[in-house]
Design an enzyme around this catalytic site. Structure first.
Site, short mmCIF file in Angstrom:
data_model
loop_
_atom_site.label_atom_id
_atom_site.label_comp_id
_atom_site.label_asym_id
_atom_site.label_seq_id
_atom_site.Cartn_x
_atom_site.Cartn_y
_atom_site.Cartn_z
N ASN A 102 0.82 -1.22 0.00
CA ASN A 102 0.00 0.00 0.00
C ASN A 102 0.85 1.27 0.00
OD1 ASN A 102 -1.96 -1.87 0.20
ND2 ASN A 102 -2.78 -1.21 2.18
N HIS A 134 -12.48 38.13 -30.71
CA HIS A 134 -13.67 37.51 -31.34
C HIS A 134 -13.35 37.06 -32.76
CE1 HIS A 134 -16.01 39.41 -28.06
NE2 HIS A 134 -15.18 40.42 -28.27
N SER A 149 -2.99 14.46 -48.34
CA SER A 149 -4.26 13.75 -48.45
C SER A 149 -4.09 12.59 -49.42
CB SER A 149 -5.34 14.70 -48.96
OG SER A 149 -6.40 13.97 -49.54
N LYS A 153 -3.14 18.93 -51.15
CA LYS A 153 -3.24 19.21 -49.72
C LYS A 153 -1.92 19.13 -48.97
CE LYS A 153 -7.01 19.05 -47.64
NZ LYS A 153 -7.67 20.18 -46.99
N GLU A 161 -3.10 19.47 -35.34
CA GLU A 161 -4.47 19.03 -35.08
C GLU A 161 -4.49 17.94 -34.00
OE1 GLU A 161 -6.33 18.03 -38.81
OE2 GLU A 161 -5.87 20.00 -39.63
N GLN A 166 -5.49 1.18 -7.65
CA GLN A 166 -4.59 0.64 -8.67
C GLN A 166 -4.86 1.30 -10.04
OE1 GLN A 166 -3.42 -3.57 -8.65
NE2 GLN A 166 -4.61 -3.77 -10.51
#
Ligand code: ARG
Length: 459
Positions: A111, A157, A278, A284, A291, A323
């Site tokens: 413990n 914003h 891609s 791409k 990400e 545990q």
């Protein structure tokens, strides 16, 4: 297959294999092997000092433990059928020093042993994570320094707000990360104590020297309450909480870089070696690394929520539920270290794209606040100045003009106090240079900040 550490009171000497599979934590806690061996070595040294093992027994146990530390990869490979790493270590030492090993567990229980191991692990890992944070900070400071004069629109914003230095934005990330580092350092204070000698719950009737064990293990002191020692997992929650905050910060930084690298913004370019393509669309170049860094924060938050849920309503003192704490801690530590490393390398490949920035800087309304503050300096109350500039902006939009396109007659129509000197303030360069408050985007201030950080990080 191991002998149990607790077989005596049981009639059957084997456990249902399903129960072994269900209860075993070996796959997760084998990461603690090194710490378990080191703290066992210290424990046995203490037992020798207090007269519970002989010098010869201590030597035999230590030799076996050293062997295990040295060849752990080889020895551990394919090991199965143990409840946990502590049982495996006991069994291994028994195989090398059968008599001496019987005394190894004197005055301790798993413990507190598991808590002690995890504390040792945390002390080391906190240092490692903080070092990686410093590396990322260094990359960011270098990025800021290379582009110290670049002006971009500041966004609130996600709309154009005021001109800011790109370097000022990048240095804001360094501030965030340093807070994360200091949170980890603070958590370390509460990690740094030995719980050995807690005797599963009540302390021990043996003459154990807790201070000796603590000092020899590298802890600053000992825990004050044996029940709390085996119950407490706050220190794990704190670390995973600090990692979660760090993960959220990394996610926000990643999001900024993702946005700024899109065709729409075109403010930065990320090195090809840190992007992917891609399988379908040949054109791409995606910021997948960023990400994933943005996404990974969800994992840390999940770990934190799991830990808190694990502890809620759990009776004192040790329960086997505990545990389950380790997987969340270990996986969070490992994932955040990977993330910090890859991000600090990625930041080193970022270049600024002047053309994309120039396209967005073609906006004189970014200077609206400068015009309002110009009016305040002329003695106009701020609310009035705000309304005047608002009206100017409205007029400019309606007439397809910018501030610099207004002639003296038009300007005087908004306020008599506007003079020819207004043209002086109508540039983005002037706007940033004119900022006077500490902490602002003035290039002199940002330059000083970069220098301060370089000294601090010893770049
Ligand atoms: N593997 C256990 C854990 O990680 C160690 C302690 C087991 N103690 C016990 N009484 N079953 O928590």
């Amino acid at each position: 297959m191991s002998a149990k550490l607790w077989g005596g009171r049981f009639r059957k000497d084997s456990m249902d294999s399903l129960v072994m599979k269900f209860t075993s934590s070996l796959d997760v806690d084998k990461i603690l092997l090194k710490y378990d061996c080191l703290s066992t070595k210290v424990h046995v040294e203490m037992l020798e000092k207090t007269g519970y093992v002989t010098p010869k027994e201590r030597k035999e146990i230590t030799r076996a433990l050293d062997l295990l530390i040295k060849d752990h990869d080889k020895i551990l490979a394919g090991v199965k059928g143990y409840e946990d790493i502590h049982s495996f270590v006991q069994d291994f030492v028994e195989s090398k020093a059968p008599q001496a090993a019987k005394k190894m567990h004197t005055g301790r229980s798993r413990n507190e042993q598991v808590v002690n191991d995890v504390r040792l692990y945390c002390m080391e890992e906190i240092t490692a994570i903080r070092r990686l944070i410093a590396e990322l900070e260094m990359s960011l400071v270098e990025l800021a320094e290379e582009n110290i004069k670049v002006i971009i629109p500041g966004y609130t914003h996600l709309n154009h707000a005021q001109p800011i230095l790109f370097s000022h934005l990048v240095m804001s990330y360094v501030e965030m990360l340093e807070r994360d580092s200091s949170r980890l350092l603070d958590a370390r204070k509460r990690v740094d104590m030995s719980v050995m000698g807690s005797g599963a719950i009540a302390g021990s009737a043996l003459r154990l020297d807790r201070e000796f064990t603590a000092r020899k293990s590298g802890f600053s002191g000992i825990s004050a309450n044996s029940i709390d020692s085996v119950s407490d997992r706050d220190f794990i929650v704190e670390i995973v909480s600090a990692i979660s905050m760090l993960g959220v910060h990394l996610s926000r930084i990643s999001e900024d870089f993702i946005l700024y690298s899109t065709g729409e913004f075109g403010f930065i370019d990320i090195g090809e070696e840190y992007c992917t393509g891609s399988s379908l669309m040949p054109q791409k170049k995606n910021a997948d690394v960023l990400e994933l860094a943005r996404g990974r924060s969800s994992f840390f938050i999940g770990a934190l929520a799991s830990l808190l849920t694990l502890l809620k309503g759990l009776p004192h003192a040790y329960n086997r539920d505990l545990q389950e704490d380790k997987r969340h801690l270990f996986e969070s530590v490992s994932a955040v270290k990977d993330e910090l490393l890859v991000l600090s390398r990625l930041v080193g490949t970022i270049t600024v794209e002047e053309a994309g920035i120039a396209a967005q800087m073609d906006d004189e309304f970014l200077l609206s606040t400068d015009v309002a503050e110009y009016l305040v300096e002329k003695g106009m109350p701020f609310r009035e100045a705000h309304a005047v500039v608002g009206a100017m902006v409205r007029y400019c939009i309606d007439n397809g003009k910018g501030f610099t396109g207004l002639d003296v007659r038009e300007l005087k129509g908004f306020s008599e106090v506007i003079g020819g000197d207004i043209s002086r303030i109508l540039s983005h360069e002037y706007s940033v240079k004119n900022k006077k408050t500490p902490g602002g985007t003035n290039p002199r201030h940002v330059g000083k900040e970069i220098k301060r950080w370089k000294r601090k990080l010893e770049i």
